[in-house]
Motif scaffolding. Structure first.
Motif, PDB file in Angstrom:
ATOM      1  N   MET A 279       0.940  -1.211  -0.037  1.00  0.00           N
ATOM      2  CA  MET A 279       0.189  -0.032   0.109  1.00  0.00           C
ATOM      3  C   MET A 279       0.816   1.143  -0.030  1.00  0.00           C
ATOM      4  O   MET A 279       1.815   1.262   0.826  1.00  0.00           O
ATOM      5  N   ARG A 280       0.510   2.234  -0.937  1.00  0.00           N
ATOM      6  CA  ARG A 280       1.299   3.423  -0.683  1.00  0.00           C
ATOM      7  C   ARG A 280       1.273   4.183   0.506  1.00  0.00           C
ATOM      8  O   ARG A 280       0.063   4.178   1.252  1.00  0.00           O
ATOM      9  N   VAL A 281       2.199   4.785   0.791  1.00  0.00           N
ATOM     10  CA  VAL A 281       2.492   5.453   2.206  1.00  0.00           C
ATOM     11  C   VAL A 281       1.177   6.454   2.611  1.00  0.00           C
ATOM     12  O   VAL A 281       0.660   6.244   3.919  1.00  0.00           O
ATOM     13  N   GLU A 282       0.884   7.298   1.616  1.00  0.00           N
ATOM     14  CA  GLU A 282      -0.331   8.319   2.008  1.00  0.00           C
ATOM     15  C   GLU A 282      -1.614   7.328   2.100  1.00  0.00           C
ATOM     16  O   GLU A 282      -2.091   7.951   3.189  1.00  0.00           O
ATOM     17  N   HIS A 283      -1.634   6.962   1.333  1.00  0.00           N
ATOM     18  CA  HIS A 283      -3.017   5.997   1.368  1.00  0.00           C
ATOM     19  C   HIS A 283      -3.214   5.135   2.645  1.00  0.00           C
ATOM     20  O   HIS A 283      -4.269   5.124   3.212  1.00  0.00           O
ATOM     21  N   GLN A 284      -1.957   4.446   3.004  1.00  0.00           N
ATOM     22  CA  GLN A 284      -1.872   3.869   4.210  1.00  0.00           C
ATOM     23  C   GLN A 284      -2.498   4.754   5.492  1.00  0.00           C
ATOM     24  O   GLN A 284      -3.297   4.322   6.140  1.00  0.00           O
ATOM     25  N   LEU A 285      -1.695   5.915   5.526  1.00  0.00           N
ATOM     26  CA  LEU A 285      -1.963   6.862   6.740  1.00  0.00           C
ATOM     27  C   LEU A 285      -3.272   7.290   6.736  1.00  0.00           C
ATOM     28  O   LEU A 285      -4.229   7.472   7.727  1.00  0.00           O
ATOM     29  N   ARG A 286      -3.841   7.638   5.451  1.00  0.00           N
ATOM     30  CA  ARG A 286      -5.294   8.195   5.462  1.00  0.00           C
ATOM     31  C   ARG A 286      -6.281   6.810   5.819  1.00  0.00           C
ATOM     32  O   ARG A 286      -7.309   7.074   6.482  1.00  0.00           O
ATOM     33  N   PHE A 287      -5.902   5.613   5.652  1.00  0.00           N
ATOM     34  CA  PHE A 287      -6.806   4.529   5.824  1.00  0.00           C
ATOM     35  C   PHE A 287      -6.864   4.461   7.261  1.00  0.00           C
ATOM     36  O   PHE A 287      -8.148   4.198   7.953  1.00  0.00           O
TER      37      PHE A 287
ATOM     38  N   LEU B 139       5.540   5.006  13.010  1.00  0.00           N
ATOM     39  CA  LEU B 139       5.082   6.240  13.771  1.00  0.00           C
ATOM     40  C   LEU B 139       4.088   7.164  13.445  1.00  0.00           C
ATOM     41  O   LEU B 139       2.926   7.682  14.400  1.00  0.00           O
ATOM     42  N   ALA B 140       3.955   7.681  12.344  1.00  0.00           N
ATOM     43  CA  ALA B 140       2.971   8.349  11.723  1.00  0.00           C
ATOM     44  C   ALA B 140       1.616   7.671  11.790  1.00  0.00           C
ATOM     45  O   ALA B 140       0.672   8.182  12.144  1.00  0.00           O
ATOM     46  N   ALA B 141       1.496   6.329  11.656  1.00  0.00           N
ATOM     47  CA  ALA B 141       0.200   5.577  11.837  1.00  0.00           C
ATOM     48  C   ALA B 141      -0.010   5.527  13.137  1.00  0.00           C
ATOM     49  O   ALA B 141      -1.446   5.685  13.361  1.00  0.00           O
TER      50      ALA B 141
END
Length: 309
Positions: free
Chosen positions: A86-94, A140-142
């Protein structure tokens, strides 16, 4: 305040936690230290509800921690719980939307943490394309993307380069400054000493020591570090026998001596050294967190095998 009260846990006949009680104040960073199998990860999993304690409870601001409270916590496991393709930005938004943020708020939160953690240029990368250090930043961002009320991090600094360590240390301090209780485990004791307000030392499921770094490293009997080109056998012969018996080599060179219980003071010590050579340094000495940890976890290393708890 996050409070662990009288936690006990066993797996079959093997006890893992023995009556562990530990407070983590709001605005405080607490470092959990101990060897493998000490009970750090089990304690964190109980806080998060991943594992159930046999007895004891976890409270946040006096309220028993339930699923509703846990949904407002941020958790960073030692083993990454992200999606490799999964792409990083998509992952964090998810993950943000999974924690209740609207689509717009999730997009803004993801962009914010990508910027703070230096990942903006990799927002469209798949996780598996990143270095291990950058994967750790994404993890960490997640944990932060939903603005958690509590942070529980298992080995968050593992695999990070020095610059990334500085970034993560700053982020954790900023989170604590906004009133978040932060608890993290680490084997990097120098880092724990630098980052944490309070430290808890576990060994084989028991809490052996707990306090601020200053409290744990402050000694009732003050000792002094002496650096000199003089032979310590010569100047120490002029000291009281009680002081001579305390002489030990310093970790980074020099000699450590205690004057507690002797009629002598640092001026007498300095004069004794100068009579036999140049006094290069004389200052109060405080043990490092590593030395305190070693003395607590393995107080008689010569009499037993090295602890692996």
């Amino acid at each position: 305040m996050l409070a662990l009260e009288h936690l006990r846990k066993s797996y079959g006949t093997r006890p893992v936690l023995h009556d562990v009680s530990l407070p983590v104040e709001r605005g405080e960073i607490l470092g959990f230290v101990g060897g493998n199998g000490a009970g750090k990860t089990t304690s964190m999993r109980i806080v998060l509800g991943v594992t159930e304690a046999d007895s004891g409870r976890v409270l946040l601001d006096g309220e028993p921690v339930d699923d509703g409270i846990r949904s407002r916590m941020g958790y960073m496991p030692e083993e990454r719980g992200l999606y490799d393709t999964m792409r990083v930005e998509h992952q964090l938004r998810f993950f943000a939307e999974l924690r209740g943020l609207t689509r717009g708020d999730a997009r803004r939160a993801a962009a914010y943490w990508l910027e703070v953690l230096g990942l903006s240029q990799r927002r469209q990368s798949r996780l598996q394309e990143l270095s291990l250090g950058n994967q750790q930043r994404v993890q960490l961002a997640a944990a932060l993307v939903h603005a958690p009320d509590t942070l529980v991090l298992d080995e968050p600094f593992s695999g990070l380069d020095p610059l990334a360590v500085d970034v993560m240390s700053r982020v954790l301090r900023e989170e604590a400054d906004r009133g978040v209780p932060v608890i993290f485990s680490s084997h990097q004791l120098d880092l724990v000493e630098r980052v944490c307000d309070r430290v808890a030392v576990l060994r084989q499921g028991s809490l052996l020591a707990h306090g601020t770094v200053a409290e744990l490293t402050d000694e009732a009997q003050p000792r002094y570090l002496v650096r000199s080109d003089a032979d310590s056998r010569l100047w120490s012969a002029e000291l009281d026998s009680a002081a001579r018996d305390t002489l030990e080599p310093a970790p980074d060179g020099g000699v450590i001596v205690s004057l507690a219980g002797t009629p002598e003071g640092p001026d007498h010590l300095a004069d004794a050294v100068r009579r036999h050579g140049s006094l290069l340094e004389l200052r109060p000495w405080r043990p490092s967190l590593f030395e305190i940890y070693r003395s607590v976890v393995d107080p008689h290393p010569a009499d037993q095998e090295e602890s692996t708890a």
